[in-house]
Design an enzyme around this catalytic site. Structure first.
Site, PDB file in Angstrom:
ATOM      1  N   HIS A  41       0.912  -1.315  -0.018  1.00  0.00           N
ATOM      2  CA  HIS A  41      -0.033   0.007   0.079  1.00  0.00           C
ATOM      3  C   HIS A  41       0.890   1.191   0.255  1.00  0.00           C
ATOM      4  O   HIS A  41       0.494   2.068  -0.828  1.00  0.00           O
ATOM      5  CB  HIS A  41      -0.913  -0.039   1.227  1.00  0.00           C
ATOM      6  N   SER A  88       1.238  -7.677  -8.030  1.00  0.00           N
ATOM      7  CA  SER A  88       1.934  -8.365  -8.592  1.00  0.00           C
ATOM      8  C   SER A  88       1.336  -9.061  -9.987  1.00  0.00           C
ATOM      9  O   SER A  88       1.893  -9.233 -11.219  1.00  0.00           O
ATOM     10  CB  SER A  88       2.239  -9.651  -7.613  1.00  0.00           C
ATOM     11  N   ASP A 114      -4.871   6.711   0.945  1.00  0.00           N
ATOM     12  CA  ASP A 114      -5.282   5.217   0.763  1.00  0.00           C
ATOM     13  C   ASP A 114      -6.847   5.261   1.013  1.00  0.00           C
ATOM     14  O   ASP A 114      -7.102   5.609   2.031  1.00  0.00           O
ATOM     15  CB  ASP A 114      -4.406   4.334   1.615  1.00  0.00           C
TER      16      ASP A 114
END
Length: 454
Positions: free
Chosen positions: A26, A357, A122
């Site tokens: 994050h 990923s 975030d």
């Protein structure tokens, strides 16, 4: 001049407050977006609020923007706290319990003297919207995962209602939302749908669901072209939705990240599309029996591999296995992942399927073998395997020797894996097209830049 002196002496146009969630990928993802914005607006100060430990890790990569300044926020951990093995959520819960007050305290101590022009956070940190509203500036929450997982979290009540009678039917298909026909009950994020409503993480997700529709703009780390149905489900719920992916990736050929363990030099000696790259991020660890199964699959198959391994190999593997590994592959504590995935010798990526990923694998055209752990991992695995068909899941979602061997054989075989690689090529094309000068990611980034730096 020190960074602190520079921060206080410069005549800034205004500042943008940035609130990070200091776990997993994050903070690094958020910093990647902030650095891109900062590069285009040298007269705007970006004040990056994060825990001291996380800041030390993500700012220590050799890059620097003279207008991005890290500030420390308490991590909420009691003095002398020792992390308990097997309870990865505990530091997150302790952080969340104190986060709202700790961020406000840190911001109050640092914002004086420079006008605030916006708040970026975030998306988990819902209270950033309240801070922005009090300052009468724009709030831009950033969702670093994909569109599908955000759809789930913004339809929590719908999922809970429709799954209330399903009990423990893990295979129940989600048939009450478009685009979810390949998603099962077991694939959903436990923390948002099935967990105790009073837990700090579930409370955070519920409050996020209530606050995101009030945000000026919601930024999502995805491409609307690869998740069009999910984009259409989200758009009516939000004031403005901008897909900007990849928010934290740079070209591997231009990367300044060091390769201190010689991964690339080792890969240079290997055949094209022959190597299995293995990494499960920084936040999770395989259970011992699955670790053993994965090792057995590698040894018996003879597939050569590069493994970014967290932990002590001597405590995790037998002496015989380590001797085989020394000949067959390379174990390293850390690898420059984007550069590794871009290497022509890498033919498959064995991963937990965290969203970053997934994006890295798409951008570099590498098929995946997926073992989900937490959060959005299960959704990502089903999207990869059943929607996009650019990788493979595992039977029952866990590593067994036979399951891993069959998956590696399918992907690494020039003929069996041809359709997967063809699908991946088409997905990669959409991703790169979105980042062309007139692409959706580029246009959306420019809109965000104007909002925060004008």
């Amino acid at each position: 001049m020190s960074m602190e002196e520079l921060a206080r002496s410069h005549d800034w146009k205004h500042q943008v407050l940035v609130l990070a969630f200091p776990f997993g990928s994050h903070p690094c993802s958020l910093l990647g977006l902030v650095r891109r914005l900062a590069s285009d607006a040298p007269d705007v100060k970006f004040s990056f609020f994060n825990t001291a430990t996380s800041n030390a890790a993500i700012f220590n990569d050799g890059r620097r923007n003279d207008n991005v300044f890290p500030y420390s926020v308490s991590d909420g951990l009691p003095e002398g706290y020792v992390r308990r093995w097997g309870v990865p959520e505990e530091p997150v819960e302790l952080f969340l319990k104190a986060a709202c007050g700790n961020f406000r305290e840190a911001i109050t101590a640092e914002v004086a003297g420079v006008e605030v022009g916006g708040v970026v956070s975030d998306a988990f940190l819902w209270f950033a919207g309240e801070i922005a509203a009090e300052m009468e500036v724009a709030w831009v929450p950033v969702w670093i995962a994909g569109l599908r997982s955000l759809v789930v979290h913004l339809h929590t009540d719908l999922f809970r209602q429709n799954l209330a009678d399903s009990g423990h039917d893990e295979e129940k298909v989600i048939n009450f939302l478009p685009g979810f026909s390949n998603i099962r009950n077991i694939d959903l994020p436990h923390e948002g749908i099935h967990a105790d409503l009073e837990s700090p993480i579930t409370t955070m997700l519920y409050k996020m669901e209530l606050h995101l529709p009030k945000a000026s703009v919601v930024v999502v780390n995805s491409f609307k072209e690869t998740e069009p149905v999910m984009f259409d489900l989200l758009k009516p719920k939000l004031r403005e939705l901008l897909t900007i992916a990849p928010i934290n990736l740079t070209s591997p050929t231009k990367s300044i990240i060091n390769d201190e363990y010689g991964c690339l030099e080792w890969l240079d000696k290997e055949k094209p599309n022959s190597i299995a790259y293995i990494c499960f991020g920084t936040f999770v660890a395989l259970p011992p029996h699955e670790l053993e199964a994965l090792a057995e699959a590698l040894v018996e198959s003879g597939v050569r591999f590069l493994w970014s391994f967290r932990g002590n190999p001597e405590e995790s593997f037998s002496e015989d296995v380590l001797q085989t590994f020394d000949v067959q592959g390379k174990l390293v504590p850390w690898a420059p992942q984007t550069r590794v995935l871009a290497h022509p010798s890498v033919g498959v990526y064995i991963s937990h399927c965290g969203w970053n990923s997934v994006l890295e694998a798409i951008m570099e055209g590498v098929p995946m073998i997926c073992r989900p752990f937490v959060g959005d991992n299960g959704l990502n695995v089903r999207t990869i395997g059943c929607e996009w068909k650019v990788g493979l899941g595992l039977p029952n979602g866990i590593f067994t020797k036979d399951g891993v061997m069959k998956a590696m054989e399918t992907i690494l075989d020039p003929y069996k894996g041809d359709q997967i690689r063809s699908n991946l090529k088409a997905l990669k094309h959409l991703a790169f097209k979105a980042n062309e000068p007139e692409g959706s990611s580029t246009k959306n980034f420019n809109s965000l830049r104007k909002l925060l730096t004008k």
